[in-house]
Write a protein that holds these residues in place. Structure first.
Motif, short mmCIF file in Angstrom:
data_model
loop_
_atom_site.label_atom_id
_atom_site.label_comp_id
_atom_site.label_asym_id
_atom_site.label_seq_id
_atom_site.Cartn_x
_atom_site.Cartn_y
_atom_site.Cartn_z
N GLY A 139 0.78 -1.31 0.01
CA GLY A 139 0.01 -0.02 0.16
C GLY A 139 0.81 1.09 -0.05
N ASN A 140 -0.11 2.28 -0.13
CA ASN A 140 0.83 3.68 0.23
C ASN A 140 1.72 3.84 1.32
OD1 ASN A 140 -2.13 3.83 0.77
ND2 ASN A 140 -1.20 5.74 1.94
N SER A 186 -5.90 -5.75 -4.40
CA SER A 186 -5.81 -4.37 -4.60
C SER A 186 -5.51 -3.49 -3.77
CB SER A 186 -7.28 -4.08 -5.54
OG SER A 186 -7.63 -2.79 -5.48
N HIS A 187 -4.76 -2.54 -3.66
CA HIS A 187 -4.72 -1.34 -2.80
C HIS A 187 -4.86 -0.30 -3.43
CE1 HIS A 187 -3.90 -0.19 1.30
NE2 HIS A 187 -3.50 1.36 0.53
N LEU A 188 -6.22 -0.07 -4.35
CA LEU A 188 -6.56 1.03 -4.92
C LEU A 188 -7.69 1.89 -4.19
CD1 LEU A 188 -7.15 -0.73 -8.49
CD2 LEU A 188 -5.15 0.57 -7.90
N GLY A 189 -8.17 1.36 -3.33
CA GLY A 189 -9.40 2.01 -2.64
C GLY A 189 -10.78 1.45 -3.16
N TYR A 190 -11.83 1.49 -2.27
CA TYR A 190 -13.14 0.90 -2.62
C TYR A 190 -13.61 1.35 -3.95
CZ TYR A 190 -17.27 -1.86 -1.52
OH TYR A 190 -18.25 -2.64 -1.50
N VAL A 214 -9.82 -8.36 -4.19
CA VAL A 214 -9.50 -8.37 -2.73
C VAL A 214 -8.76 -6.98 -2.49
CG1 VAL A 214 -8.07 -9.45 -0.88
CG2 VAL A 214 -9.26 -10.66 -2.73
N GLY A 215 -9.81 -6.14 -1.86
CA GLY A 215 -9.27 -4.60 -1.74
C GLY A 215 -8.84 -4.18 -0.41
N GLY A 216 -8.13 -3.13 -0.23
CA GLY A 216 -7.65 -2.33 0.58
C GLY A 216 -7.85 -0.80 0.65
N HIS A 217 -7.00 -0.16 1.49
CA HIS A 217 -6.89 1.21 1.39
C HIS A 217 -8.01 2.12 2.04
CE1 HIS A 217 -5.18 4.98 0.11
NE2 HIS A 217 -6.02 5.30 -0.36
N SER A 218 -9.28 1.76 1.63
CA SER A 218 -10.57 2.43 2.43
C SER A 218 -10.99 2.23 3.64
CB SER A 218 -11.70 2.38 1.44
OG SER A 218 -11.32 2.81 -0.06
N HIS A 219 -10.51 0.88 4.25
CA HIS A 219 -10.68 0.50 5.62
C HIS A 219 -12.27 0.38 5.48
CE1 HIS A 219 -7.10 2.49 7.85
NE2 HIS A 219 -6.76 2.11 6.74
N VAL A 220 -12.96 -0.38 4.41
CA VAL A 220 -14.14 -0.76 4.59
C VAL A 220 -14.54 -2.08 5.04
CG1 VAL A 220 -16.16 -1.05 3.10
CG2 VAL A 220 -14.82 0.74 2.51
N ILE A 235 -16.29 -7.75 -5.24
CA ILE A 235 -15.33 -6.99 -4.54
C ILE A 235 -15.52 -7.18 -3.08
CG2 ILE A 235 -14.58 -4.63 -4.09
CD1 ILE A 235 -16.10 -3.86 -6.62
N VAL A 236 -14.38 -7.50 -2.23
CA VAL A 236 -14.34 -7.78 -0.77
C VAL A 236 -13.22 -6.89 -0.08
CG1 VAL A 236 -15.22 -10.06 -0.92
CG2 VAL A 236 -12.78 -9.48 -1.16
N GLN A 237 -13.53 -6.64 1.04
CA GLN A 237 -12.41 -5.84 1.96
C GLN A 237 -13.20 -5.94 3.37
OE1 GLN A 237 -10.95 -1.16 2.23
NE2 GLN A 237 -11.81 -1.72 0.23
N ALA A 238 -11.91 -5.91 4.29
CA ALA A 238 -12.18 -6.45 5.57
C ALA A 238 -11.69 -5.37 6.68
CB ALA A 238 -11.08 -7.71 5.74
#
Length: 579
Positions: free
Chosen positions: A102-103, A218-222, A239-245, A270-273
């Protein structure tokens, strides 16, 4: 039936763990009960739950995979003290199949990234990170580290790995923020390629090779993940990250509902944890023998302790009758589980890291006379109570280093929490208020560019004439004061602007005069509306002091904090307002 079961892949996922290796305390609310506090998450519980879900799936003859969707750096004392070493050690305890960076992994440049990767044992999925032109003289090269699946500059695709699911080949590749230089500090010789174009090219390449199933880490954001799913067909799962959703409906226990788990767009799930290792996400993908995705099911699960408390400090347990009701309510809640801790992870934390973190957590360095909240943008309730003290601490430290320094400026998003009344510990500052290990810098620039930077940062924070990147850019200042009139034309919104002189008092800032100041190494790069700072003079001193170092040093001299408007004016000169 046996063949069909072998075509099921269970994907477990975490993201934005931010060095939260230990459990956190969260507030919950069950029907008919007062709010209570409970310990949740942490790497020991993650490890235990991953083992349970993995074994469950393997007994069904299915495949399992575990991915991290980025931002493991920053956030707690574990990073402030140990940087990437603790993250590498703790992530190596999990059976990761891959991780995208991530960033925040790039906040301090490529060298720390290189050291982190060298100490890890799993693939680094960075399909739009171009290492082909990396300067090999730097001494911390990434180009030839074989576990990095980076951008293939010849084929213009993401390098990928293949996960076998029965007879099906599922390609997995990673994508991270392609405007990384705006959010972080990557080295200029390792650029990031457009994520959507990379994905399109990669999916086409895979199709040409007869691989028709793909997963993107992905670390692009939701929102960007949804755009990716809409723009690129042929991705089974992002499988996402960055947006903390934290996907799923947690309103029953008092948490915000953000989105349904596994939002489906253009036949892509799309999933995020969430964040901070509080929850583990998992989903089961069932494929037909010819690779059709037949079904998707899954959820995020909070990993809870089985003791509840009346206060956040966890010093007073709830009564036994209330605890029984809480246990009963949470046991029936679909998205939470009472979870043990993995002994091997606990042993590692105790042996190598936790002792120093706990010592500093008990080291008192000041007193908070009253609660000091953090509010990014001033409103009818007032401004941030804590940010003015932070920026005053920057000025104090920078002026010690170079007595030419006349002002300090800091973006509100660099402050992550307020302080409660009572003792202030080292950990409160370095682990909560200012957890990002970013140094302050000293620079000089003309008054007109300083004025433009303040206006640009407020424009960005309030979306005034621009599509801003968030409220975190709002500027808090020391030794400066200004008025901002949102109704005036761009370039004329700072209507009053002065700087404090210990000899002359308040003086107007003159456009062509050069002033010396301090900000963070993040802000000086001109991000989030601060681009006029790029017009600074040639001098730039990067100090060895982090944001937390400055505040801790300040508290050694001025240990008692109250709300800024009530404190002695010689320590507080931020009189900025929005009209």
């Amino acid at each position: 039936m046996k063949n069909q079961k072998s075509n099921i892949l269970r994907v477990m996922h975490i993201n934005d763990t931010h060095s939260y290796f230990d459990e956190s305390v969260i507030a919950l609310n069950c029907d008919g009960l007062d709010k209570f506090y409970i310990k949740c998450g942490g790497f020991s519980r993650l490890s235990h739950q991953i083992s349970i879900l993995s074994e469950e799936q393997k007994q069904q003859e299915g495949e399992v995979a575990l991915f991290h969707a980025g931002d493991c750096f920053q956030g707690t004392l574990y990073f402030s003290l140990y940087k990437g070493k603790a993250n590498a050690d703790l992530l190596n305890q999990l059976p990761l199949d891959g991780m995208v960076l991530g960033n925040h992994e790039f906040d301090l440049g490529n060298e720390l990234v290189s050291e982190f990767i060298a100490n890890t044992q799993f693939p680094i999925l960075m399909g739009n990170w171009d290492l082909s032109q990396e300067d090999q003289s730097k001494g911390h090269g990434l180009k030839h580290q074989d576990r990095i699946l980076d951008f293939d500059s010849d084929l213009r695709i993401a390098k990928y790995m293949v996960k076998k699911v029965g007879l099906i080949d599922v390609a997995v590749f990673g994508l991270t923020i392609d405007q990384m230089e705006i959010l972080a500090s990557p080295d200029a010789d390792t650029p990031f390629i457009n994520a959507i174009e990379t994905a399109k090219n990669t999916i086409q390449h895979l199709s040409n090779r007869g691989i028709n199933n793909a997963i993107v880490i992905s670390h692009l954001g939701y929102e960007a993940d949804k755009q990716l799913a809409q723009a690129v067909s042929g991705i089974d799962l992002i499988v996402g990250g960055h947006s903390h959703v934290l996907q799923g409906d947690f309103t029953e226990i008092g948490l915000e509902a953000r989105a349904n788990y596994g939002e489906k767009i253009n036949n892509t799930y799309i999933v995020q944890a969430g964040c901070h290792a509080l929850a583990l996400g998992y989903c089961d993908l069932e494929y037909s023998s010819d690779g059709q995705l037949l079904s998707f099911s899954g959820k995020n699960t909070l990993l809870l302790d089985n003791v509840a408390y009346k206060n956040k400090a966890c010093s007073q347990q709830v009564e036994q009758d209330d605890l029984s009701r809480i246990i009963q309510e949470l046991s029936s809640f679909e998205y939470a589980v009472f979870c043990q801790k993995a002994p091997n992870v606990e042993a590692l934390l105790i042996a190598k890291y936790r002792k120093e973190v706990e010592r500093l957590s008990q080291q008192v360095i000041g007193q908070c006379v009253e609660d000091l909240s953090h509010r990014r943008i001033p409103d009818e309730k007032g401004q941030s109570d804590i940010a003015p003290w932070v920026v005053e601490a920057f000025y104090s430290k920078a002026h010690q280093i170079d007595n030419r320094v006349q002002f300090a400026m800091h973006n509100a998003g660099g402050v992550r929490a307020g302080l409660n009344q009572g003792e202030i510990t080292y950990a409160d500052i370095a682990g909560k208020v200012l957890p990002f290990a970013i140094p302050i810098v000293i620079y000089s620039l003309k008054g007109k560019y300083l004025k433009a930077a303040i206006e640009g940062a407020i424009d960005n924070a309030t979306d005034n004439g621009v599509i801003g990147s968030g409220s975190g850019s709002f500027p808090y200042v020391s030794q400066l004061r200004y008025c901002y009139d949102a109704a005036k034309p761009s370039g004329k919104r700072i209507t009053e602007f002065s700087i404090y002189s210990s000899i002359m008092g308040w003086l107007p800032v003159i456009d062509e005069q050069i002033y010396f100041g301090t900000s963070t190494a993040y802000t000086i790069k001109g991000k989030e509306g601060y681009s006029p700072l790029m017009n600074r003079e040639d001098m730039l001193i990067t100090t060895p002091f982090s944001m937390a170092d400055c505040f801790i040093d300040y508290l050694e001299h001025y240990p008692n904090l109250a709300k800024p408007i009530e404190c002695l004016n010689q320590y507080y000169r931020n009189e900025s307002v929005i009209l």
